[in-house]
Design a protein around this motif. Sequence first.
Motif, PDB file in Angstrom:
ATOM      1  N   PRO A   1       0.639  -1.409  -0.034  1.00 54.97           N
ATOM      2  CA  PRO A   1      -0.125  -0.087  -0.016  1.00 54.97           C
ATOM      3  C   PRO A   1       0.892   1.363   0.023  1.00 54.97           C
ATOM      4  O   PRO A   1       1.958   1.235   0.473  1.00 54.97           O
ATOM      5  N   ALA A   2       0.325   2.420  -0.391  1.00 54.30           N
ATOM      6  CA  ALA A   2       0.966   3.522  -0.448  1.00 54.30           C
ATOM      7  C   ALA A   2       1.407   4.240   0.919  1.00 54.30           C
ATOM      8  O   ALA A   2       2.245   4.858   1.215  1.00 54.30           O
ATOM      9  N   VAL A   3       0.044   3.921   1.674  1.00 50.26           N
ATOM     10  CA  VAL A   3       0.357   4.424   3.032  1.00 50.26           C
ATOM     11  C   VAL A   3      -0.267   3.345   4.084  1.00 50.26           C
ATOM     12  O   VAL A   3      -1.171   2.713   3.740  1.00 50.26           O
ATOM     13  N   VAL A   4       0.417   3.386   5.074  1.00 48.74           N
ATOM     14  CA  VAL A   4      -0.144   2.581   6.360  1.00 48.74           C
ATOM     15  C   VAL A   4      -0.544   3.556   7.395  1.00 48.74           C
ATOM     16  O   VAL A   4       0.509   4.442   7.949  1.00 48.74           O
ATOM     17  N   LEU A   5      -1.678   3.926   7.836  1.00 44.53           N
ATOM     18  CA  LEU A   5      -2.160   4.468   8.899  1.00 44.53           C
ATOM     19  C   LEU A   5      -2.570   3.692  10.064  1.00 44.53           C
ATOM     20  O   LEU A   5      -3.660   2.819  10.075  1.00 44.53           O
ATOM     21  N   ALA A   6      -1.801   3.919  11.213  1.00 37.70           N
ATOM     22  CA  ALA A   6      -1.866   2.862  12.274  1.00 37.70           C
ATOM     23  C   ALA A   6      -1.970   3.470  13.660  1.00 37.70           C
ATOM     24  O   ALA A   6      -1.015   4.608  14.039  1.00 37.70           O
ATOM     25  N   ASP A   7      -2.814   2.909  14.458  1.00 34.74           N
ATOM     26  CA  ASP A   7      -3.121   3.468  15.986  1.00 34.74           C
ATOM     27  C   ASP A   7      -1.756   2.912  16.632  1.00 34.74           C
ATOM     28  O   ASP A   7      -1.372   1.574  16.263  1.00 34.74           O
TER      29      ASP A   7
ATOM     30  N   ALA B   1       6.002  -0.259  13.549  1.00 36.98           N
ATOM     31  CA  ALA B   1       6.595   0.628  12.136  1.00 36.98           C
ATOM     32  C   ALA B   1       7.605  -0.127  11.895  1.00 36.98           C
ATOM     33  O   ALA B   1       7.925   0.014  10.579  1.00 36.98           O
ATOM     34  N   HIS B   2       8.755  -0.718  12.424  1.00 41.73           N
ATOM     35  CA  HIS B   2       9.826  -1.499  11.950  1.00 41.73           C
ATOM     36  C   HIS B   2       9.544  -2.581  11.207  1.00 41.73           C
ATOM     37  O   HIS B   2       9.873  -2.644  10.271  1.00 41.73           O
ATOM     38  N   ALA B   3       8.463  -3.420  11.805  1.00 47.73           N
ATOM     39  CA  ALA B   3       7.912  -4.610  10.806  1.00 47.73           C
ATOM     40  C   ALA B   3       7.102  -3.952   9.631  1.00 47.73           C
ATOM     41  O   ALA B   3       7.320  -4.579   8.690  1.00 47.73           O
ATOM     42  N   LEU B   4       6.499  -2.889   9.639  1.00 49.88           N
ATOM     43  CA  LEU B   4       5.845  -2.455   8.165  1.00 49.88           C
ATOM     44  C   LEU B   4       7.104  -1.932   7.371  1.00 49.88           C
ATOM     45  O   LEU B   4       6.949  -2.363   6.080  1.00 49.88           O
ATOM     46  N   ARG B   5       7.911  -1.446   7.778  1.00 48.23           N
ATOM     47  CA  ARG B   5       9.182  -0.864   6.666  1.00 48.23           C
ATOM     48  C   ARG B   5       9.656  -1.941   6.327  1.00 48.23           C
ATOM     49  O   ARG B   5      10.303  -1.905   5.166  1.00 48.23           O
ATOM     50  N   ASP B   6      10.070  -2.944   7.025  1.00 48.75           N
ATOM     51  CA  ASP B   6      10.573  -4.421   6.570  1.00 48.75           C
ATOM     52  C   ASP B   6       9.965  -4.978   5.424  1.00 48.75           C
ATOM     53  O   ASP B   6      10.359  -5.428   4.272  1.00 48.75           O
ATOM     54  N   CYS B   7       8.429  -5.093   5.703  1.00 42.75           N
ATOM     55  CA  CYS B   7       7.679  -5.649   4.790  1.00 42.75           C
ATOM     56  C   CYS B   7       7.275  -4.819   3.399  1.00 42.75           C
ATOM     57  O   CYS B   7       7.464  -5.322   2.385  1.00 42.75           O
ATOM     58  N   CYS B   8       6.778  -3.417   3.773  1.00 38.69           N
ATOM     59  CA  CYS B   8       6.631  -2.504   2.577  1.00 38.69           C
ATOM     60  C   CYS B   8       7.701  -1.830   1.886  1.00 38.69           C
ATOM     61  O   CYS B   8       7.562  -1.421   0.734  1.00 38.69           O
ATOM     62  N   GLY B   9       8.722  -1.619   2.631  1.00 40.81           N
ATOM     63  CA  GLY B   9       9.751  -0.802   1.852  1.00 40.81           C
ATOM     64  C   GLY B   9       9.862   0.396   2.200  1.00 40.81           C
ATOM     65  O   GLY B   9       8.864   0.999   2.696  1.00 40.81           O
ATOM     66  N   ALA B  10      10.772   1.200   1.697  1.00 34.20           N
ATOM     67  CA  ALA B  10      10.756   2.811   1.658  1.00 34.20           C
ATOM     68  C   ALA B  10       9.703   3.344   0.858  1.00 34.20           C
ATOM     69  O   ALA B  10       9.549   4.533   1.194  1.00 34.20           O
ATOM     70  N   GLY B  11       9.031   2.741   0.051  1.00 35.19           N
ATOM     71  CA  GLY B  11       7.988   3.324  -0.916  1.00 35.19           C
ATOM     72  C   GLY B  11       6.679   3.745  -0.110  1.00 35.19           C
ATOM     73  O   GLY B  11       6.059   4.635  -0.666  1.00 35.19           O
TER      74      GLY B  11
ATOM     75  N   ASP C   1       6.586   8.153   9.679  1.00 40.32           N
ATOM     76  CA  ASP C   1       6.937   9.365   8.888  1.00 40.32           C
ATOM     77  C   ASP C   1       6.006  10.543   9.794  1.00 40.32           C
ATOM     78  O   ASP C   1       6.717  11.692   9.267  1.00 40.32           O
ATOM     79  N   ALA C   2       5.067  10.363  10.192  1.00 41.85           N
ATOM     80  CA  ALA C   2       4.148  11.613  10.840  1.00 41.85           C
ATOM     81  C   ALA C   2       3.371  10.999  11.820  1.00 41.85           C
ATOM     82  O   ALA C   2       3.124   9.780  11.940  1.00 41.85           O
ATOM     83  N   LEU C   3       2.698  11.981  12.636  1.00 44.72           N
ATOM     84  CA  LEU C   3       2.130  11.490  13.811  1.00 44.72           C
ATOM     85  C   LEU C   3       0.646  12.525  13.688  1.00 44.72           C
ATOM     86  O   LEU C   3       0.938  13.712  13.487  1.00 44.72           O
ATOM     87  N   LEU C   4      -0.378  11.813  13.839  1.00 42.41           N
ATOM     88  CA  LEU C   4      -1.618  12.692  13.877  1.00 42.41           C
ATOM     89  C   LEU C   4      -2.529  12.182  15.212  1.00 42.41           C
ATOM     90  O   LEU C   4      -2.555  11.139  15.693  1.00 42.41           O
ATOM     91  N   LEU C   5      -2.870  13.159  16.090  1.00 46.02           N
ATOM     92  CA  LEU C   5      -3.639  13.056  17.105  1.00 46.02           C
ATOM     93  C   LEU C   5      -5.119  12.983  16.797  1.00 46.02           C
ATOM     94  O   LEU C   5      -5.747  13.926  16.149  1.00 46.02           O
ATOM     95  N   LYS C   6      -6.001  12.123  17.250  1.00 46.47           N
ATOM     96  CA  LYS C   6      -7.351  11.994  17.266  1.00 46.47           C
ATOM     97  C   LYS C   6      -8.003  13.063  18.191  1.00 46.47           C
ATOM     98  O   LYS C   6      -7.695  13.426  19.091  1.00 46.47           O
ATOM     99  N   PRO C   7      -8.848  13.689  17.673  1.00 43.62           N
ATOM    100  CA  PRO C   7      -9.544  13.543  16.261  1.00 43.62           C
ATOM    101  C   PRO C   7      -8.754  14.433  15.385  1.00 43.62           C
ATOM    102  O   PRO C   7      -8.671  15.773  15.667  1.00 43.62           O
ATOM    103  N   PHE C   8      -8.485  13.963  14.180  1.00 43.53           N
ATOM    104  CA  PHE C   8      -8.042  14.893  13.037  1.00 43.53           C
ATOM    105  C   PHE C   8      -8.880  15.294  11.824  1.00 43.53           C
ATOM    106  O   PHE C   8     -10.048  14.358  11.645  1.00 43.53           O
ATOM    107  N   THR C   9      -8.676  16.042  11.294  1.00 40.34           N
ATOM    108  CA  THR C   9      -9.566  16.233  10.077  1.00 40.34           C
ATOM    109  C   THR C   9      -9.171  15.678   8.795  1.00 40.34           C
ATOM    110  O   THR C   9      -7.912  15.335   8.693  1.00 40.34           O
TER     111      THR C   9
END
Length: 245
Positions: free
Chosen positions: A55-61, A73-83, A103-111
Motif C-alpha cells: 500500500p502507498a500508505v499505512v495509517l496505524a494506531d 513501524a519497523h515490521a511495516l518498513r521491513d515488509c513494505c519498503g521505503a516507498g 513518518d508523521a503523527l496525527l492526534l485523534k480527532p483529526f480532520t
Amino acid sequence: MKNETLPLRILVVDDDALSRDVIALLLEHAGFVVVTADSGDEAMHYLDNTPGPAPAVVLADIQMPGTSGSSLAHALRDCCGAGTRLLAMSGSSPSEQVVRGFDALLLKPFTIEELTAAIAGTHHSATVAGKSIHEDLTILNENIYERLAASMRRERLQQLYALCLDDIKERIGRMRQTASDIDDATFRREAHAIHGGAGMVGAIELQTLASIMEENGNANHVASLDEFINAWERLRRILMARKII
C-alpha cells in the motif's frame, strides 16, 4: 504512466471499530482505496499474504494490543519498503520512542485535511492535529459533525452515530463490571477505546471524560460512570433533535 492515475491504496490499522469505520469512510470519500485491519498482527498477516505492490500508505494506531508502536513501524518498513508512507495516530500524546519509525503523527480527532496533508508529506508532527475542538462545543463538535455530514449520505451518517452510541454504551457497561471486579487494566482499555472513537465523531464531552478515566483508572468509578452515562444521554438527545438517530 497509467499507474500514476490510479487511486492510492491505504491500509488503516486500528483496534477500535468505530475509529476504523469513520477513517475509512472519510478516505473513501476523498478518493482513496481503503483496506482495514483491527490489529498490527492482522495488518502484517494481510501484507504477507497479499500479492502485488505494498500500500502507498499505512495509517496505524499506536496503542493497540499485540504488535504496535515502534515495533509495528519497523515490521511495516521491513515488509513494505521505503516507498510506503507510515503514519501513526493516537488519542493522546505519545513519547518519541513509541512513534519512532513512523513518518508523521496525527492526534485523534483529526480532520480529513490534516490526514491528506500527512499522506502528501506536508504534515510532519502532531502540533496542529486535533485543534478543531472548540472549548464552547462541550458535547458535539460542530466542525467535525459538519465534515462527516458532508462526506456521506444521511443514512450512513445515521448509521455511524447509532454505532457510536451503541458502542459507547456497551463499553460503559463493561467498565462498570470491570470496576466492580477491580480490573483496572480493562477499565482503562475500554476508556481508551471510547476516547478514540468518540473523538473521531466529535463527541467531545465523552472524549474528555474517557481521557480522564483512562488516566485515573477505576478510582471513584461510580460517580465517574454515572457522569459518563449522563454525557452519553446528552449526546443522544442532540442527535435525536437533528433526527440523526
